[in-house]
Design a protein around this motif. Structure first.
Motif, PDB file in Angstrom:
ATOM      1  N   GLU A   1      35.031   8.945  11.666  1.00 18.00           N
ATOM      2  CA  GLU A   1      34.257   8.943  12.920  1.00 18.00           C
ATOM      3  C   GLU A   1      35.172   8.980  14.143  1.00 18.00           C
ATOM      4  O   GLU A   1      34.984   9.798  15.042  1.00 18.00           O
ATOM      5  N   HIS A   2      36.170   8.113  14.183  1.00 18.20           N
ATOM      6  CA  HIS A   2      37.071   8.089  15.335  1.00 18.20           C
ATOM      7  C   HIS A   2      37.917   9.359  15.416  1.00 18.20           C
ATOM      8  O   HIS A   2      38.161   9.876  16.497  1.00 18.20           O
ATOM      9  N   ARG A   3      38.349   9.864  14.281  1.00 20.08           N
ATOM     10  CA  ARG A   3      39.190  11.063  14.266  1.00 20.08           C
ATOM     11  C   ARG A   3      38.401  12.310  14.647  1.00 20.08           C
ATOM     12  O   ARG A   3      38.983  13.306  15.064  1.00 20.08           O
ATOM     13  N   ALA A   4      37.068  12.265  14.520  1.00 21.89           N
ATOM     14  CA  ALA A   4      36.224  13.407  14.886  1.00 21.89           C
ATOM     15  C   ALA A   4      35.844  13.392  16.369  1.00 21.89           C
ATOM     16  O   ALA A   4      35.347  14.384  16.897  1.00 21.89           O
ATOM     17  N   THR A   5      36.064  12.296  17.063  1.00 21.12           N
ATOM     18  CA  THR A   5      35.711  12.170  18.475  1.00 21.12           C
ATOM     19  C   THR A   5      36.645  13.019  19.322  1.00 21.12           C
ATOM     20  O   THR A   5      37.860  12.981  19.161  1.00 21.12           O
ATOM     21  N   ARG A   6      36.082  13.793  20.244  1.00 18.06           N
ATOM     22  CA  ARG A   6      36.884  14.685  21.082  1.00 18.06           C
ATOM     23  C   ARG A   6      36.856  14.306  22.571  1.00 18.06           C
ATOM     24  O   ARG A   6      37.766  14.638  23.313  1.00 18.06           O
ATOM     25  N   VAL A   7      35.782  13.627  22.996  1.00 20.72           N
ATOM     26  CA  VAL A   7      35.618  13.244  24.398  1.00 20.72           C
ATOM     27  C   VAL A   7      35.247  11.767  24.427  1.00 20.72           C
ATOM     28  O   VAL A   7      34.409  11.324  23.642  1.00 20.72           O
ATOM     29  N   VAL A   8      35.888  11.013  25.335  1.00 19.53           N
ATOM     30  CA  VAL A   8      35.632   9.574  25.434  1.00 19.53           C
ATOM     31  C   VAL A   8      35.441   9.163  26.895  1.00 19.53           C
ATOM     32  O   VAL A   8      36.007   9.778  27.795  1.00 19.53           O
ATOM     33  N   PRO A   9      34.630   8.105  27.140  1.00 17.86           N
ATOM     34  CA  PRO A   9      34.563   7.548  28.498  1.00 17.86           C
ATOM     35  C   PRO A   9      35.864   6.809  28.792  1.00 17.86           C
ATOM     36  O   PRO A   9      36.451   6.199  27.903  1.00 17.86           O
ATOM     37  N   LEU A  10      36.313   6.887  30.025  1.00 18.64           N
ATOM     38  CA  LEU A  10      37.558   6.223  30.407  1.00 18.64           C
ATOM     39  C   LEU A  10      37.248   4.827  30.933  1.00 18.64           C
ATOM     40  O   LEU A  10      36.550   4.678  31.937  1.00 18.64           O
ATOM     41  N   PRO A  11      37.751   3.779  30.292  1.00 16.36           N
ATOM     42  CA  PRO A  11      37.441   2.413  30.715  1.00 16.36           C
ATOM     43  C   PRO A  11      38.033   2.067  32.074  1.00 16.36           C
ATOM     44  O   PRO A  11      37.579   1.137  32.720  1.00 16.36           O
TER      45      PRO A  11
END
Length: 155
Positions: free
Chosen positions: A53-63
């Motif tokens: 799941e984490h390795r498939a993530t491409r875009v993340v919110p910036l904390p």
């Protein structure tokens, strides 16, 4: 897809407010001469984020930038296709016999696998005219070296 084999050379030890890299016995002699440098890059495997799941993530919110999302190649999130992270650390002590490298701090959890160490060379590792996105403009030019990046000890 091309695959590679990567082996840990040691692990992070976060204990009592101190950050130490414990090098495996087979690699202790590779520490020779490291004590002559002031800083070292520590490359490590964010093992807590190595699942599908984490390795498939491409875009993340910036904390650190409310309302801003970024592709993982445009930030330093541990969530990425290959959870390889890097910290630049001030060296405090190197003990080749014990296989330990004490650093000021590292933004890795206790037990995190270490992949490599590379000395900091100012002539090649410093950029004179770097640019960053507007949401980072208020950050300082550098952090004080005491305690920045130290992750809390987790049991």
């Amino acid at each position: 897809m091309t695959t590679f084999e990567i082996n840990a050379i040691g692990s992070v030890n976060q204990e009592g407010g101190k950050a130490t890299i414990q090098i495996d016995e087979a690699y202790k002699d590779a520490l020779k001469g490291l004590e002559d440098f002031s800083h070292v890059y520590v490359l490590f495997w964010a093992d807590r984020y190595a699942d599908e799941e984490h390795r498939a993530t491409r875009v993340v919110p910036l904390p650190y930038a409310e309302g801003i999302e970024s592709g993982v190649f445009a930030n330093r999130s541990p969530v990425r296709p290959n959870p390889i992270l890097i910290s630049l650390c001030a060296l405090q002590a190197v003990d080749e016999d014990a296989g330990t490298v004490q650093v000021n701090a590292i933004d890795a959890f206790d037990g995190t696998p270490v992949l490599d160490l590379k000395p900091y060379y100012p002539v090649t590792d410093r950029v004179q005219d770097a640019s960053i996105p507007a949401y980072l403009q208020d950050w300082p030019d550098w952090f004080p070296e005491e305690g920045i990046g130290l992750m809390p000890h987790e049991s």
